[in-house]
Write an enzyme that holds these catalytic residues in place. Structure first.
Site, PDB file in Angstrom:
ATOM      1  N   ASP A  20      25.659 -14.880  -1.768  1.00 16.97           N
ATOM      2  CA  ASP A  20      25.496 -14.575  -0.349  1.00 16.97           C
ATOM      3  C   ASP A  20      25.698 -15.804   0.533  1.00 16.97           C
ATOM      4  O   ASP A  20      26.293 -15.719   1.605  1.00 16.97           O
ATOM      5  CB  ASP A  20      24.091 -13.989  -0.148  1.00 16.97           C
ATOM      6  N   ASP A  21      25.187 -16.956   0.081  1.00 12.88           N
ATOM      7  CA  ASP A  21      25.294 -18.159   0.924  1.00 12.88           C
ATOM      8  C   ASP A  21      26.742 -18.618   1.044  1.00 12.88           C
ATOM      9  O   ASP A  21      27.153 -19.109   2.087  1.00 12.88           O
ATOM     10  CB  ASP A  21      24.421 -19.277   0.343  1.00 12.88           C
TER      11      ASP A  21
ATOM     12  N   LYS B 273      15.420 -10.323   1.532  1.00  2.42           N
ATOM     13  CA  LYS B 273      16.816  -9.848   1.553  1.00  2.42           C
ATOM     14  C   LYS B 273      16.861  -8.373   1.121  1.00  2.42           C
ATOM     15  O   LYS B 273      17.623  -7.581   1.672  1.00  2.42           O
ATOM     16  CB  LYS B 273      17.678 -10.689   0.602  1.00  2.42           C
TER      17      LYS B 273
ATOM     18  N   ALA C 120      28.702 -29.796   4.183  1.00  2.00           N
ATOM     19  CA  ALA C 120      29.762 -29.470   3.217  1.00  2.00           C
ATOM     20  C   ALA C 120      29.130 -28.920   1.946  1.00  2.00           C
ATOM     21  O   ALA C 120      29.519 -29.261   0.832  1.00  2.00           O
ATOM     22  CB  ALA C 120      30.582 -30.713   2.914  1.00  2.00           C
TER      23      ALA C 120
ATOM     24  N   GLU D 158      21.280 -15.952  -4.422  1.00  2.00           N
ATOM     25  CA  GLU D 158      20.750 -16.374  -3.129  1.00  2.00           C
ATOM     26  C   GLU D 158      20.040 -17.717  -3.234  1.00  2.00           C
ATOM     27  O   GLU D 158      19.185 -17.913  -4.109  1.00  2.00           O
ATOM     28  CB  GLU D 158      19.762 -15.301  -2.635  1.00  2.00           C
ATOM     29  N   ASP D 159      20.382 -18.613  -2.353  1.00  2.00           N
ATOM     30  CA  ASP D 159      19.683 -19.891  -2.199  1.00  2.00           C
ATOM     31  C   ASP D 159      19.599 -20.703  -3.497  1.00  2.00           C
ATOM     32  O   ASP D 159      18.535 -21.229  -3.866  1.00  2.00           O
ATOM     33  CB  ASP D 159      18.303 -19.666  -1.562  1.00  2.00           C
TER      34      ASP D 159
ATOM     35  N   ARG E  85       0.818  -1.212   0.000  1.00  2.83           N
ATOM     36  CA  ARG E  85       0.000   0.000   0.000  1.00  2.83           C
ATOM     37  C   ARG E  85       0.851   1.261   0.000  1.00  2.83           C
ATOM     38  O   ARG E  85       0.607   2.206  -0.735  1.00  2.83           O
ATOM     39  CB  ARG E  85      -0.823  -0.038   1.296  1.00  2.83           C
TER      40      ARG E  85
ATOM     41  N   ALA F 200      27.187 -23.183   1.873  1.00  4.09           N
ATOM     42  CA  ALA F 200      27.487 -22.353   3.036  1.00  4.09           C
ATOM     43  C   ALA F 200      28.680 -22.932   3.809  1.00  4.09           C
ATOM     44  O   ALA F 200      29.630 -22.202   4.127  1.00  4.09           O
ATOM     45  CB  ALA F 200      26.248 -22.259   3.931  1.00  4.09           C
TER      46      ALA F 200
ATOM     47  N   ASN G  44      19.026 -22.502   8.979  1.00  2.00           N
ATOM     48  CA  ASN G  44      17.727 -21.812   9.040  1.00  2.00           C
ATOM     49  C   ASN G  44      16.648 -22.667   8.397  1.00  2.00           C
ATOM     50  O   ASN G  44      16.964 -23.512   7.570  1.00  2.00           O
ATOM     51  CB  ASN G  44      17.818 -20.489   8.263  1.00  2.00           C
TER      52      ASN G  44
ATOM     53  N   ASN H 168      24.048 -14.550  11.356  1.00  2.00           N
ATOM     54  CA  ASN H 168      23.342 -14.610  10.073  1.00  2.00           C
ATOM     55  C   ASN H 168      24.004 -13.659   9.096  1.00  2.00           C
ATOM     56  O   ASN H 168      24.455 -12.576   9.488  1.00  2.00           O
ATOM     57  CB  ASN H 168      21.881 -14.207  10.291  1.00  2.00           C
TER      58      ASN H 168
ATOM     59  N   ARG I  88      17.109 -24.088  -3.216  1.00  2.00           N
ATOM     60  CA  ARG I  88      17.469 -24.452  -1.830  1.00  2.00           C
ATOM     61  C   ARG I  88      17.110 -23.260  -0.959  1.00  2.00           C
ATOM     62  O   ARG I  88      17.933 -22.411  -0.702  1.00  2.00           O
ATOM     63  CB  ARG I  88      18.968 -24.781  -1.761  1.00  2.00           C
TER      64      ARG I  88
ATOM     65  N   TYR J  24      12.030 -11.795   7.399  1.00  2.00           N
ATOM     66  CA  TYR J  24      13.234 -12.569   7.091  1.00  2.00           C
ATOM     67  C   TYR J  24      13.127 -13.873   7.873  1.00  2.00           C
ATOM     68  O   TYR J  24      12.046 -14.229   8.356  1.00  2.00           O
ATOM     69  CB  TYR J  24      14.431 -11.682   7.506  1.00  2.00           C
TER      70      TYR J  24
END
Ligand code: NAI
Ligand code: PYR
Ligand code: MG
Length: 629
Positions: free
Chosen positions: A310-311, A216, A347, A287-288, A124, A350, A468, A513, A198, A145
């Site tokens: 980022d990971d 993010k 492994a 990301e992911d 909005r 991350a 997470n 994090n 992921r 998040y």
């Protein structure tokens, strides 16, 4: 006047003209004029209900009378004109009332209700949304998040109300370069992109993973002060291998399994080319992405574009900062990082990202990168994946893991550990100083494992269940303090409450994090105008993060700052990035700050920090003008 001066002046004039064009008024919200307290107007190309339905320019009941006249809004709004502060209080009052009425309800449902009320505000009125978010970041980060955003992604097809972000698919092959012009902003500074493969520790969520780039980028606005009109969440829908989603009639993504191999890579290539063609200075955060692609894509693009994963890299920076803090919390100098025995469970992108960066930091502390320091550093790690301890006895180990594989049946130090040894066996034999979880599997740090950490002989073991969302954390804060003892240093990926240890003692629960890191990487890279994001920049930022905590805080086991300080932390991380980019000669400058000026700014930390803070966007209403031409 000499030729060269004339030339440089001309360049400046042209540069300014280009800046003005880039800073088209419709995206330049809230700049102040040289006259104090007079804000420059923003020129908008819509009026009447169109502007009320545009969350970028909607002010709800806060349009002043003159603006209501200018924009054809007279009669379309309740007559009383509210201030921004009153609107803020009204929203917070509603939010508090929701909290009160749902406090005894199911936790997930309450969290979703809170996300919904925030999301509706986001749709909005963006200015008010970010005011609410920035002023209450500690309270709202767990909603927009991790952990709540995980729940939102799992249910995104049902929760969906309005589009946000851009979607690209294999159907768009050959067209992306044109499609990218459908995005309404003339300038984009930050893109966060996922393929949904992921999402946190929740696996393949297909198109529903779009919630992660949105969350993010909310942090980019809240923590780094990136103008919300200059961010773009992106989902590249290449299908999903999640059968439950494919079977779900409400699923909003493409209903086929994931595209693989060269077809996949060429699609991502086309996306990168398209966005960097329209916005050559944009920064793209991956990301992911599942492990299979995360490292490959990073290697493919990292020297060519302003991009990072980022990971892999953000998590590594935050973990390194935390480990340096944990070493200092043991009462030892940072240099003692090289002596820590570190067990890493997971492994993947991350886990390996962290190990690579910590190994590299150890090598620097040992005197530089050589085969000797490499050997010394990797000796400090024991890595486990879903099949247990990784040793050289494994077949088909990927080269990035192979270097950390332990010798089979080592006779010294760790006793005899076989390939696939369990976590408990490893902890009992190795007696580590640090136990770090990036497995995505909740509960892996069992009572026995935590008790074995207590027996490790380390005066202050570090226990970092970083997976997470909350249910996927390797253990809770309470479990860690209860079984591994009150003296541990604890950090988790999603937030846990501090633990009451009795006798007036508190077990501090840190949130480890990448949110402390990625906004600063993006902001610093943007302000430096760096060609690419180097390892040196990331190392410098991690060290800055570690240096933020005072000795007294470290003594109490506080290794990361409170989330409420995230703007200040982000500015410092960004400053470290800018400094290192200038030092490495990969900075070009930002807007009207050329490299010469940037070199001057980095001479003085306080000046650089102020420069960065001054460029952070703050939510505030600007006068809106509709030009009659
Ligand atoms: N705190 C933070 O800032 C961050 C946390 N994460 C979390 O880390 C987790 C993993 O992420 P990625 O590395 O990208 O995933 P990934 O899928 O690339 O890697 C997962 C790894 O865990 C291993 N694993 C799975 N089950 C296991 C078990 N039972 N025992 C030991 N190892 C096991 C797998 O073999 C694999 O090596 C996720 O939960 C994610 O949310 C990721 C990035 C940042
Ligand atoms: C925090 C984050 O990036 C993750 O869990 O994937
Ligand atoms: Mg992530």
């Amino acid at each position: 006047m000499s030729q060269s001066v004339q030339g440089s002046q001309l360049r400046k004039i042209v540069a300014r003209a280009v800046q003005q064009w880039i800073w088209s008024p419709s995206v330049d919200v809230g700049r102040r004029s040289l006259h104090k307290n007079v804000k420059r107007p923003v020129i908008v190309n819509k009026r009447s209900t169109d502007i009320l339905h545009d969350p970028w320019f909607n002010k709800g009941t806060a349009y002043p009378l003159a603006e209501r006249d200018r924009l054809g809004l007279r009669g379309l709004l309740p007559p009383r004109i509210m201030t921004f502060d009153q609107q803020y209080e009204r929203f917070m009052g509603n939010f508090r009332s929701l909290e009160k009425h749902t406090k005894d309800g199911a936790e997930d449902m309450t969290a979703l209700a809170k996300w919904r009320i925030l999301n509706r505000l986001h749709d909005r009125n963006e200015t008010l949304y970010y005011r609410v978010l920035i002023s209450n970041i500690e309270q709202f980060a767990p909603i927009i998040y991790t952990p709540t955003i995980g729940l939102v992604c799992q249910r995104y097809s049902g929760l969906y109300r309005r589009p946000r972000g851009m979607y690209f698919t294999a159907r768009d092959r050959g067209e992306m370069m044109s499609i990218v012009y459908n995005w309404p902003s003339t300038q984009v500074d930050m893109i966060v992109v996922t393929d949904g493969s992921r999402i946190l520790g929740l696996g393949d969520l297909g198109v529903q993973g779009i919630g992660i780039p949105i969350g993010k980028l909310d942090l980019y606005v809240a923590a780094a002060g990136i103008n919300p009109q200059r961010v773009m969440p992106v989902m590249i829908d290449v299908g999903t291998n999640n059968q439950a989603l494919l079977d779900n009639p409400q699923y909003m993504g493409l209903q086929h399994t994931r595209i693989e191999g060269d077809d996949y890579i060429s699609l991502i290539d086309e996306f990168m080319e398209a966005v960097f063609t329209r916005w050559p200075n944009v920064i793209v955060q991956f990301e992911d992405f599942q492990n299979k692609w995360a490292f490959k894509l990073l290697q493919r693009y990292r020297n060519q574009y302003r991009t990072f994963n980022d990971d892999v890299q953000g998590t590594a920076g935050v973990a390194l900062g935390g480990l340096l803090g944990a070493v200092r919390a043991m009462g030892k100098p940072m240099e003692d990082l090289v002596k820590q025995k570190i067990v890493v469970v997971g492994a993947g992108s991350a886990g390996l990202g962290v190990v690579n960066m910590v190994k590299s930091a150890m090598q620097r502390l040992l005197g530089g990168h050589s085969s000797e320091t490499h050997k010394k550093a990797i000796d400090q790690f024991w890595i486990l994946d879903k099949d247990g301890l990784v040793t050289k006895a494994r077949d088909n180990l990927a080269s990035d893991v192979e270097q950390y594989a332990r010798e089979v049946e080592e006779s010294e130090g760790s006793g005899s550990l076989k390939d696939g040894a369990t976590l408990l066996e490893v902890v009992q034999k190795v007696k580590p100083d640090v136990l770090l979880g990036l497995s995505g599997v909740g509960g892996l740090f069992t009572q026995q494992v935590l008790e074995a950490m207590k027996e490790s002989g380390c005066p202050r073991p570090a226990i970092f269940p970083l997976s997470n969302p909350t249910a996927n954390a390797e253990c809770t804060a309470k479990e860690a303090f209860q079984h591994a003892g009150p003296n541990i240093v604890f950090a988790s990926g999603s937030p846990f409450r501090d633990v009451d240890l009795g006798g007036g003692q508190t077990g501090h629960s840190n949130q480890g994090n990448n949110m402390y890191f990625f906004p600063g990487i993006g902001l610093g890279t943007l302000m430096a105008g760096a060609h690419h994001i180097s390892d040196g920049m990331l190392h410098a930022a991690a060290e800055e993060l570690a240096a933020i905590m005072t000795p007294e805080q470290l003594e109490e086991g506080i290794i990361y700052p409170a989330v409420s300080r995230i703007r200040e932390i982000t500015a410092r991380v960004a400053a470290a990035i800018v400094k290192e980019a200038v030092k490495e000669d990969i900075a070009e400058g930002y807007r009207d700050t050329d490299i010469k000026e940037l070199r001057r700014l980095v001479q003085d930390d306080a000046v650089l920090l102020k420069y960065i803070e001054d460029h952070m966007w703050m939510p505030d209403y600007s006068p809106l003008v509709y030009p009659h031409v």
